[in-house]
Design an enzyme around this catalytic site. Structure first.
Site, short mmCIF file in Angstrom:
data_model
loop_
_atom_site.label_atom_id
_atom_site.label_comp_id
_atom_site.label_asym_id
_atom_site.label_seq_id
_atom_site.Cartn_x
_atom_site.Cartn_y
_atom_site.Cartn_z
N CYS A 113 5.11 -3.93 -0.11
CA CYS A 113 4.74 -4.85 1.43
C CYS A 113 5.61 -4.59 2.37
O CYS A 113 5.25 -4.45 3.56
CB CYS A 113 5.16 -6.00 0.74
N CYS A 171 8.61 -6.64 -1.46
CA CYS A 171 8.77 -5.57 -2.49
C CYS A 171 8.77 -4.46 -1.63
O CYS A 171 8.23 -4.47 -0.30
CB CYS A 171 7.77 -5.49 -3.56
N HIS A 207 -0.63 -8.75 -2.86
CA HIS A 207 0.49 -9.79 -2.56
C HIS A 207 0.29 -10.51 -1.29
O HIS A 207 -0.49 -10.23 -0.56
CB HIS A 207 1.91 -8.88 -2.54
N GLU A 218 2.10 -10.99 1.10
CA GLU A 218 2.03 -10.26 2.46
C GLU A 218 1.09 -9.45 2.92
O GLU A 218 0.55 -9.41 3.98
CB GLU A 218 3.49 -9.51 2.60
#
Length: 198
Positions: free
Chosen positions: A137, A134, A104, A106
């Site tokens: 993360c 999420c 992701h 991040e």
């Protein structure tokens, strides 16, 4: 996005099981129950309170950089890590490119940061992200000691565009008694959400 009745999706880790659940749904249920259980069973004084923080000057500038990363991503999510007005690392969703479902925006930004600096230097930084983190993360953000998260689109807004685990960054932060973090949401949300139409 997972669509009911399909055998596979871009985000799916495998075929649906005969019981009608895919691995993602099962893990989401277990993760949700685990985090909810941890929050409900933790002593009241052990729960950390994430601080809501209003946008400050400069937030839009750095959010535009995160959104620019998202515009180049496999899925439209991007992030930048900032300290004292300087971008120290940037990342975008590379889940398809790297065949890594944890890539992701991040996570990629954090990995790029620690590739050239000690992880301890993440403490007190600000992470700007085009979508609310999420649970995976947000957990990484908390473990890193990042001091502030600024997001554009909320989990609720994102869920209308793409599958989401319906736990806010605040819910995850509130279940982490060891962490102190400020959270600012909604900065340039419409611009981030517009990327899903492209």
């Amino acid at each position: 996005m997972w669509l009911e009745g399909t055998a596979m999706s871009e985000h799916s880790c495998g075929p649906r099981h005969a019981q009608g659940h895919d691995r993602r749904q099962i893990l989401t249920s277990l993760l949700g129950a685990g985090l909810a259980g941890a929050a409900l069973n933790a002593p009241r004084q052990a729960l950390a309170e994430a601080t809501r923080m209003a946008p400050i000057p400069g937030d839009e500038l750095f959010m535009r950089m995160a959104i620019a990363e998202a515009a180049q991503a496999d899925f439209p999510f991007g992030a930048v890590i900032v300290r004292d007005g300087k971008v120290l690392a940037a990342g975008r969703n590379l889940g398809t490119t790297t065949n890594d479902p944890t890539a992701h925006g991040e996570m990629v930004a954090i990995r790029r940061f620690v590739a050239s600096r000690p992880a301890g230097e993440l403490k007190g930084t600000t992470l700007y992200t085009s979508g609310e983190p999420c649970p995976m993360c947000m957990g990484a953000i908390l473990w890193c000691g990042i001091g502030r998260v600024v997001f554009a689109a909320s989990i609720e807004e994102l869920a209308a565009k793409i599958g989401q685990i319906m736990l806010t960054s605040r819910a995850v932060a509130d279940a982490a008694p060891f962490a102190t973090i400020a959270i600012t949401g909604g900065v340039l949300s419409a611009e981030a959400l517009a990327l899903f139409s492209k």
